[in-house]
Motif scaffolding. Structure first.
Motif, PDB file in Angstrom:
ATOM      1  N   ALA A  10      45.736  63.909   2.141  1.00  0.00           N
ATOM      2  CA  ALA A  10      45.524  65.347   1.998  1.00  0.00           C
ATOM      3  C   ALA A  10      45.661  65.793   0.549  1.00  0.00           C
ATOM      4  CB  ALA A  10      46.518  66.108   2.868  1.00  0.00           C
ATOM      5  N   ALA A  11      44.749  66.653   0.152  1.00  0.00           N
ATOM      6  CA  ALA A  11      44.789  67.256  -1.178  1.00  0.00           C
ATOM      7  C   ALA A  11      45.879  68.314  -1.226  1.00  0.00           C
ATOM      8  CB  ALA A  11      43.432  67.892  -1.494  1.00  0.00           C
ATOM      9  N   VAL A  12      46.157  68.763  -2.408  1.00  0.00           N
ATOM     10  CA  VAL A  12      47.044  69.902  -2.605  1.00  0.00           C
ATOM     11  C   VAL A  12      46.289  71.140  -2.116  1.00  0.00           C
ATOM     12  CG1 VAL A  12      48.209  71.286  -4.380  1.00  0.00           C
ATOM     13  CG2 VAL A  12      48.090  68.792  -4.608  1.00  0.00           C
ATOM     14  N   ALA A  13      46.994  72.087  -1.501  1.00  0.00           N
ATOM     15  CA  ALA A  13      46.358  73.313  -1.015  1.00  0.00           C
ATOM     16  C   ALA A  13      45.533  73.951  -2.126  1.00  0.00           C
ATOM     17  CB  ALA A  13      47.402  74.284  -0.492  1.00  0.00           C
ATOM     18  N   GLY A  14      44.280  74.232  -1.822  1.00  0.00           N
ATOM     19  CA  GLY A  14      43.386  74.855  -2.790  1.00  0.00           C
ATOM     20  C   GLY A  14      42.664  73.884  -3.711  1.00  0.00           C
ATOM     21  N   ALA A  48      32.783  61.431   4.901  1.00  0.00           N
ATOM     22  CA  ALA A  48      32.851  62.819   4.441  1.00  0.00           C
ATOM     23  C   ALA A  48      34.292  63.305   4.376  1.00  0.00           C
ATOM     24  CB  ALA A  48      32.055  63.715   5.386  1.00  0.00           C
ATOM     25  N   PHE A  49      34.516  64.237   3.476  1.00  0.00           N
ATOM     26  CA  PHE A  49      35.793  64.925   3.440  1.00  0.00           C
ATOM     27  C   PHE A  49      35.844  65.875   4.634  1.00  0.00           C
ATOM     28  CE2 PHE A  49      35.340  63.755  -1.013  1.00  0.00           C
ATOM     29  CZ  PHE A  49      36.636  63.379  -1.333  1.00  0.00           C
ATOM     30  N   GLU A  50      37.048  66.182   5.064  1.00  0.00           N
ATOM     31  CA  GLU A  50      37.244  67.185   6.106  1.00  0.00           C
ATOM     32  C   GLU A  50      38.208  68.226   5.576  1.00  0.00           C
ATOM     33  OE1 GLU A  50      38.354  65.340   9.796  1.00  0.00           O
ATOM     34  OE2 GLU A  50      36.533  64.133   9.859  1.00  0.00           O
ATOM     35  N   ARG A  51      38.465  69.246   6.372  1.00  0.00           N
ATOM     36  CA  ARG A  51      39.403  70.294   5.975  1.00  0.00           C
ATOM     37  C   ARG A  51      40.483  70.417   7.031  1.00  0.00           C
ATOM     38  NH1 ARG A  51      38.174  72.276   1.533  1.00  0.00           N
ATOM     39  NH2 ARG A  51      39.440  74.121   1.403  1.00  0.00           N
ATOM     40  N   ASP A  52      41.680  70.679   6.548  1.00  0.00           N
ATOM     41  CA  ASP A  52      42.822  70.977   7.406  1.00  0.00           C
ATOM     42  C   ASP A  52      43.467  72.214   6.814  1.00  0.00           C
ATOM     43  OD1 ASP A  52      44.939  70.998   9.133  1.00  0.00           O
ATOM     44  OD2 ASP A  52      45.930  69.230   8.294  1.00  0.00           O
ATOM     45  N   GLY A  53      43.067  73.365   7.285  1.00  0.00           N
ATOM     46  CA  GLY A  53      43.527  74.622   6.695  1.00  0.00           C
ATOM     47  C   GLY A  53      43.018  74.747   5.271  1.00  0.00           C
ATOM     48  N   ASP A  54      43.942  74.923   4.305  1.00  0.00           N
ATOM     49  CA  ASP A  54      43.581  75.053   2.891  1.00  0.00           C
ATOM     50  C   ASP A  54      43.396  73.708   2.194  1.00  0.00           C
ATOM     51  OD1 ASP A  54      43.829  77.762   3.187  1.00  0.00           O
ATOM     52  OD2 ASP A  54      45.712  77.940   2.097  1.00  0.00           O
ATOM     53  N   CYS A  55      43.577  72.626   2.925  1.00  0.00           N
ATOM     54  CA  CYS A  55      43.561  71.293   2.297  1.00  0.00           C
ATOM     55  C   CYS A  55      42.323  70.491   2.658  1.00  0.00           C
ATOM     56  CB  CYS A  55      44.792  70.492   2.730  1.00  0.00           C
ATOM     57  SG  CYS A  55      46.342  71.197   2.173  1.00  0.00           S
ATOM     58  N   VAL A  56      41.803  69.828   1.651  1.00  0.00           N
ATOM     59  CA  VAL A  56      40.743  68.843   1.851  1.00  0.00           C
ATOM     60  C   VAL A  56      41.434  67.550   2.278  1.00  0.00           C
ATOM     61  CG1 VAL A  56      38.937  67.512   0.681  1.00  0.00           C
ATOM     62  CG2 VAL A  56      39.313  69.914   0.073  1.00  0.00           C
ATOM     63  N   THR A  57      40.831  66.823   3.216  1.00  0.00           N
ATOM     64  CA  THR A  57      41.401  65.547   3.648  1.00  0.00           C
ATOM     65  C   THR A  57      40.331  64.458   3.607  1.00  0.00           C
ATOM     66  OG1 THR A  57      40.916  65.893   5.998  1.00  0.00           O
ATOM     67  CG2 THR A  57      43.059  66.673   5.191  1.00  0.00           C
TER      68      THR A  57
END
Length: 105
Positions: A10-14, A48-57
């Motif tokens: 998971a990326a950092v939020a934003g 592909a990347f996905e999203r989990d709320g504000d985070c890219v995963t």
């Protein structure tokens, strides 16, 4: 039979996909250079990347035996991951669908 678990990073939020992709490239380069035997146990990356709320995963299929080492390296490189269910196993055919890139070793 080869079996894998799914690891979600998971990326950092934003943080955008591009910035996260650059951090992941740096991380995997580090693992390849410092732990080539462990890197060989990473089987596939989601297409592909996905999203989990504000985070890219981004998801990876890995051999269960490398999870502990991998999460330790992720922690050292400040990359977050979702809890890994070591009992939720995937077959090689499941990790080879069109949703996954197989990592060449």
């Amino acid at each position: 039979m080869d079996e894998y678990v799914c690891v979600t990073l998971a990326a950092v939020a934003g943080e955008g996909e591009s910035a996260f992709a650059n951090r992941l490239t740096g991380f995997w380069t580090h693992v390849l250079r410092t732990r080539p035997d462990d890197y060989a146990r990473i089987y596939a990356e989601a297409t592909a990347f996905e999203r989990d709320g504000d985070c890219v995963t981004r998801q990876y299929m890995v051999e269960p035996g490398v999870v502990e080492t991998l999460t330790r390296e992720l922690t050292q490189q400040a990359i977050a991951w979702h809890p890994v269910d070591l009992d939720d196993l995937y077959t090689k055919s499941e990790a080879s669908s069109s949703d996954w890139f197989q990592i060449e070793h």
